[in-house]
Motif scaffolding. Structure first.
Motif, PDB file in Angstrom:
ATOM      1  N   VAL A   1       0.844  -1.193   0.000  1.00 21.73           N
ATOM      2  CA  VAL A   1       0.000   0.000   0.000  1.00 21.73           C
ATOM      3  C   VAL A   1       0.881   1.245   0.000  1.00 21.73           C
ATOM      4  O   VAL A   1       2.017   1.218   0.474  1.00 21.73           O
ATOM      5  CB  VAL A   1      -0.986   0.028   1.196  1.00 21.73           C
ATOM      6  CG1 VAL A   1      -2.011  -1.095   1.093  1.00 21.73           C
ATOM      7  CG2 VAL A   1      -0.257  -0.036   2.525  1.00 21.73           C
ATOM      8  N   VAL A  56      -4.759  -0.869   4.387  1.00 22.54           N
ATOM      9  CA  VAL A  56      -4.346   0.444   4.900  1.00 22.54           C
ATOM     10  C   VAL A  56      -4.715   0.547   6.379  1.00 22.54           C
ATOM     11  O   VAL A  56      -3.926   1.054   7.189  1.00 22.54           O
ATOM     12  CB  VAL A  56      -4.982   1.585   4.083  1.00 22.54           C
ATOM     13  CG1 VAL A  56      -4.677   2.943   4.720  1.00 22.54           C
ATOM     14  CG2 VAL A  56      -4.514   1.550   2.638  1.00 22.54           C
ATOM     15  N   PHE A  72      -5.078   6.035   2.847  1.00 22.28           N
ATOM     16  CA  PHE A  72      -3.638   6.312   2.925  1.00 22.28           C
ATOM     17  C   PHE A  72      -3.419   7.729   2.406  1.00 22.28           C
ATOM     18  O   PHE A  72      -3.124   7.963   1.248  1.00 22.28           O
ATOM     19  CB  PHE A  72      -2.867   5.300   2.071  1.00 22.28           C
ATOM     20  CG  PHE A  72      -1.403   5.175   2.407  1.00 22.28           C
ATOM     21  CD1 PHE A  72      -0.551   6.263   2.366  1.00 22.28           C
ATOM     22  CD2 PHE A  72      -0.873   3.938   2.739  1.00 22.28           C
ATOM     23  CE1 PHE A  72       0.794   6.140   2.652  1.00 22.28           C
ATOM     24  CE2 PHE A  72       0.478   3.788   3.021  1.00 22.28           C
ATOM     25  CZ  PHE A  72       1.316   4.885   2.978  1.00 22.28           C
TER      26      PHE A  72
END
Length: 148
Positions: free
Chosen positions: A75, A84, A110
């Motif tokens: 991620v 996340v 994120f």
């Protein structure tokens, strides 16, 4: 790097707290319908065994290096979802304020705060500072490095 990256912890049914929340978020990211409660109970064990079966891993309900490695999802900024949340949970675990309202929030997005936390963590460990949570950064997070 001040110390080598620690190995993945071995977790199993009956374990609680860190890194069980992260494990549960990663299982959810792979489609498991489980609640994130920080308790490695029967439902988490069933989800781990189903995941191990789907990845042709040893089906023993133990989450060690091979299962952790298969669970990891890279991620970075712009990513969303349960993987996340797993990263963000790791930063809440390291939140020294004791106030879950401070620091990186577990929202599955994120964004800039998560990016800054990841880069700071990578810098502190002497890793490549790229803001990408790949295998090495995941392993450092899950193994509990830089937690107090």
């Amino acid at each position: 790097m001040s110390e080598p990256i620690q190995p993945f912890p071995l977790v199993k049914e009956g374990d609680k707290n860190h890194p069980i929340d992260t494990l549960q978020y990663l299982l959810r990211a792979h489609g498991a319908a489980i609640v994130v409660d920080g308790i490695f109970g029967v439902r988490t064990d069933t989800a781990v065994r189903a995941f191990q079966t789907s990845r042709h891993l040893t089906v023993d309900g133990l989450v060690g290096a091979h299962t952790w490695s298969a669970l990891l999802i890279q991620v970075s900024r712009g990513s969303t979802g349960d993987a996340v949340r797993g990263v963000q949970e790791e930063f809440q675990y390291r939140n020294l304020s004791g106030d879950p309202g401070k620091g990186v929030q577990v929202d599955g997005i994120f964004g800039p705060l998560t990016d800054a936390a990841v880069r700071g963590f990578q810098r502190a460990l002497g890793l490549a500072v790229d803001g990408i949570v790949g295998p090495l950064t995941w392993r450092a997070l899950i193994s509990g490095m830089l937690s107090f």
